[in-house]
Design a protein around this motif. Structure first.
Motif, short mmCIF file in Angstrom:
data_model
loop_
_atom_site.label_atom_id
_atom_site.label_comp_id
_atom_site.label_asym_id
_atom_site.label_seq_id
_atom_site.Cartn_x
_atom_site.Cartn_y
_atom_site.Cartn_z
N GLY A 55 0.81 -1.21 0.00
CA GLY A 55 0.00 0.00 0.00
C GLY A 55 0.84 1.26 0.00
O GLY A 55 0.51 2.25 -0.66
N LEU A 56 1.97 1.24 0.74
CA LEU A 56 2.87 2.38 0.75
C LEU A 56 3.46 2.60 -0.64
O LEU A 56 3.55 3.74 -1.12
CB LEU A 56 3.97 2.17 1.79
CG LEU A 56 5.02 3.28 1.92
CD1 LEU A 56 4.36 4.60 2.32
CD2 LEU A 56 6.09 2.89 2.93
N ASN A 57 3.87 1.51 -1.29
CA ASN A 57 4.42 1.63 -2.64
C ASN A 57 3.37 2.14 -3.62
O ASN A 57 3.67 2.92 -4.53
CB ASN A 57 4.97 0.28 -3.11
CG ASN A 57 6.26 -0.09 -2.42
OD1 ASN A 57 6.98 0.79 -1.94
ND2 ASN A 57 6.56 -1.37 -2.34
N GLU A 58 2.11 1.71 -3.43
CA GLU A 58 1.04 2.20 -4.30
C GLU A 58 0.83 3.69 -4.10
O GLU A 58 0.67 4.44 -5.07
CB GLU A 58 -0.24 1.44 -4.00
CG GLU A 58 -1.42 1.88 -4.88
CD GLU A 58 -2.68 1.11 -4.56
OE1 GLU A 58 -2.94 0.11 -5.27
OE2 GLU A 58 -3.39 1.50 -3.62
N ALA A 59 0.84 4.15 -2.85
CA ALA A 59 0.66 5.58 -2.57
C ALA A 59 1.80 6.39 -3.17
O ALA A 59 1.59 7.50 -3.69
CB ALA A 59 0.56 5.81 -1.07
N ARG A 60 3.02 5.87 -3.10
CA ARG A 60 4.16 6.57 -3.72
C ARG A 60 3.99 6.64 -5.22
O ARG A 60 4.27 7.68 -5.84
CB ARG A 60 5.45 5.86 -3.36
CG ARG A 60 5.88 6.02 -1.91
CD ARG A 60 7.05 5.12 -1.58
NE ARG A 60 7.52 5.32 -0.21
CZ ARG A 60 8.34 4.48 0.42
NH1 ARG A 60 8.76 3.37 -0.19
NH2 ARG A 60 8.73 4.74 1.66
N LEU A 111 0.37 -1.56 -13.44
CA LEU A 111 -0.46 -1.80 -12.26
C LEU A 111 0.32 -1.41 -11.01
O LEU A 111 1.56 -1.39 -11.01
CB LEU A 111 -0.89 -3.26 -12.18
CG LEU A 111 -1.70 -3.81 -13.36
CD1 LEU A 111 -1.98 -5.29 -13.15
CD2 LEU A 111 -2.99 -3.04 -13.56
N THR A 112 -0.39 -1.14 -9.92
CA THR A 112 0.24 -0.81 -8.65
C THR A 112 0.73 -2.09 -7.97
O THR A 112 0.51 -3.20 -8.45
CB THR A 112 -0.73 -0.07 -7.74
OG1 THR A 112 -1.75 -1.00 -7.30
CG2 THR A 112 -1.40 1.08 -8.47
N ALA A 113 1.37 -1.92 -6.82
CA ALA A 113 1.83 -3.09 -6.05
C ALA A 113 0.68 -3.95 -5.57
O ALA A 113 0.86 -5.14 -5.31
CB ALA A 113 2.67 -2.62 -4.86
N LEU A 114 -0.52 -3.38 -5.46
CA LEU A 114 -1.71 -4.13 -5.08
C LEU A 114 -2.48 -4.61 -6.31
O LEU A 114 -3.64 -5.00 -6.20
CB LEU A 114 -2.62 -3.26 -4.20
CG LEU A 114 -2.06 -2.92 -2.82
CD1 LEU A 114 -2.97 -1.93 -2.10
CD2 LEU A 114 -1.86 -4.17 -1.99
N GLY A 151 0.17 7.70 5.39
CA GLY A 151 1.27 8.57 5.00
C GLY A 151 2.61 7.88 5.11
O GLY A 151 2.75 6.82 5.71
N GLY A 152 3.62 8.48 4.50
CA GLY A 152 4.97 7.94 4.56
C GLY A 152 5.89 8.73 3.66
O GLY A 152 5.48 9.68 2.99
N GLU A 153 7.16 8.36 3.66
CA GLU A 153 8.15 9.05 2.84
C GLU A 153 7.81 8.90 1.36
O GLU A 153 7.55 7.81 0.87
CB GLU A 153 9.53 8.48 3.11
CG GLU A 153 10.65 9.20 2.37
CD GLU A 153 12.01 8.62 2.67
OE1 GLU A 153 13.00 9.07 2.07
OE2 GLU A 153 12.07 7.70 3.51
N GLY A 154 7.82 10.01 0.63
CA GLY A 154 7.52 9.99 -0.79
C GLY A 154 6.04 9.96 -1.11
O GLY A 154 5.67 9.79 -2.27
N VAL A 155 5.19 10.12 -0.11
CA VAL A 155 3.74 10.08 -0.31
C VAL A 155 3.19 11.50 -0.16
O VAL A 155 3.45 12.16 0.85
CB VAL A 155 3.05 9.13 0.70
CG1 VAL A 155 1.54 9.16 0.49
CG2 VAL A 155 3.59 7.72 0.55
N GLY A 156 2.44 11.94 -1.17
CA GLY A 156 1.81 13.26 -1.10
C GLY A 156 0.43 13.17 -0.49
O GLY A 156 0.20 12.39 0.46
N LEU A 157 -0.51 13.93 -1.03
CA LEU A 157 -1.88 13.87 -0.55
C LEU A 157 -2.58 12.68 -1.20
O LEU A 157 -3.06 12.77 -2.33
CB LEU A 157 -2.61 15.17 -0.89
CG LEU A 157 -2.15 16.42 -0.12
CD1 LEU A 157 -2.89 17.65 -0.62
CD2 LEU A 157 -2.36 16.25 1.38
#
Length: 381
Positions: A55-60, A111-114, A151-157
């Motif tokens: 999910g973090l990778n998808e948000a990035r 596709l995203t990581a998910l 949220g996390g590093e490299g993640v915007g809104l």
């Protein structure tokens, strides 16, 4: 204590084998009762960790997509809003579209990581505002509940669309109203993850100097400050236009428009055309000079000279022609051919001299074509 332990061991050894077997079964069952829930909990924790990481990778990734869309829109935000999209409408782009614009790497995962599909929605909410939504949605047939972004590093809104209210986008620091885009094509659905970015003309375009011209805002490509190159070169200028040029060492340009002020020498291998005045201590020009007024305090060496007014304190050597429409004032003039309306000089030396009036202390010529000659003395008349 030791005696009690020895007694217990003795009693256990004396117990029947069948009784001991039953005891082992009970112990095994107890172990299984403890191990199985722990194993299940460990599997659940591991799966949760993997899903959080995905999910973090998808948000990035969604943040990168919405930033790429912003780069594309900012190339000409006004035209993108009012011409390409239209106020109140939306434009849907894919990763392939961004790749075609040079804003996405070729061969990247679609596709995203998910394992969810990405689209980019550009919604022109107003004539000066563009809303960008990078959306990750499940593929058809995949009914698994999506991950709620954190949220996390490299993640915007980045947020998600809650199933109980699909008109909102919620996440860390986000509570955005999606009601205006719900009726548009490919609008976000429940559980979709969405990265949000909003571009405004008054915030993201108008306050800045742009590298390329903005068609409807020519002032955005115009500097309003001094530029100090700190000794570095300014190259690639086809036409250089300015109110005043001040050069302390060397100037090379195809075209100069304005006032040129030079401390050193001016050397031109081709033509030097000046509509105003040329003033220098020494002028060495291989080509031609055209100017209203030329003033040289020391020496002028010119191929072809065409001027309204020529004033030289030293000597003038011209290989081809001197054409002066107004007045020429010189200490020494040495030319092959001279054509002028009026000449005033201490000494005139020429192969051919053609003029309406000649005034001078000494005139020496092989051939003279003179309408009126006025001198103080005449030798050999």
């Amino acid at each position: 204590m030791r005696r009690m332990l020895m007694l217990c061991q003795t009693q256990f050894l004396r117990a029947p084998r069948r009784a001991r077997r039953g005891s082992l079964l009970i112990e095994t069952a107890l172990v299984l009762l403890i191990f199985i829930p722990v194993l299940g909990l460990g599997i659940e924790i591991g799966a949760r960790y993997v899903r959080n990481h995905q999910g973090l990778n998808e948000a990035r990734l969604l943040t990168q997509v919405v930033d790429a869309g912003a780069t594309l829109a900012l190339r000409d935000l006004d035209a993108r809003i009012n011409s390409e999209i239209g106020v109140g409408n939306a434009q849907v782009l894919t990763l392939a579209d961004l790749e075609a614009e040079g804003l996405w790497s070729a061969g990247s995962d679609q596709l995203t990581a998910l394992r969810r599909e990405i689209t980019l929605i550009l919604h022109a909410r107003g004539s000066e505002e563009l809303v960008l939504l990078a959306r990750a949605t499940s593929l058809p047939g995949d009914d698994s509940t999506a991950y709620i972004p954190a949220g996390g590093e490299g993640v915007g809104l980045v947020g998600f669309v809650p199933p109980d209210d699909t008109t909102r986008l919620r996440g860390p620091g986000i509570d955005y109203d999606l009601s205006e885009v719900q009726s548009l094509t490919d609008a976000p659905l429940e559980w979709d993850a969405v990265a949000l970015r909003i571009l405004r003309m008054d915030r993201d375009v108008l306050p800045f100097l742009h590298r390329t011209a903005q068609p409807n805002y020519p002032e955005l490509n115009r500097m309003e400050t001094d530029l100090d190159m700190n000794g570095f070169n300014l190259t690639g200028a086809g036409t250089l236009e300015a109110d005043q040029f001040t050069v302390t060492s060397e100037l090379q340009a195809d075209t100069l428009i304005g006032t040129l002020s030079v401390d050193g020498d001016v050397a031109a291998t081709s033509n030097l055309n000046v509509t105003g005045a040329v003033s220098a201590s020494t002028a060495t020009i291989s080509g031609s000079v055209t100017a209203d007024a030329i003033s040289v305090t020391d020496l002028a060496t010119i191929g072809t000279l065409d001027a309204d007014t020529l004033s030289v304190g030293g000597s003038v050597a011209v290989q081809q022609d001197i054409v002066v429409e107004g007045t020429a004032t010189l200490d020494v003039l040495a030319v092959t051919d001279l054509t002028a309306g009026d000449i005033e000089a201490h000494s005139v030396t020429a192969g051919t001299l053609a003029a309406d009036d000649v005034f001078g202390a000494e005139t020496t010529a092989t051939t003279g074509q003179i309408q009126i000659l006025t001198t103080g003395t005449c030798s050999g008349c």
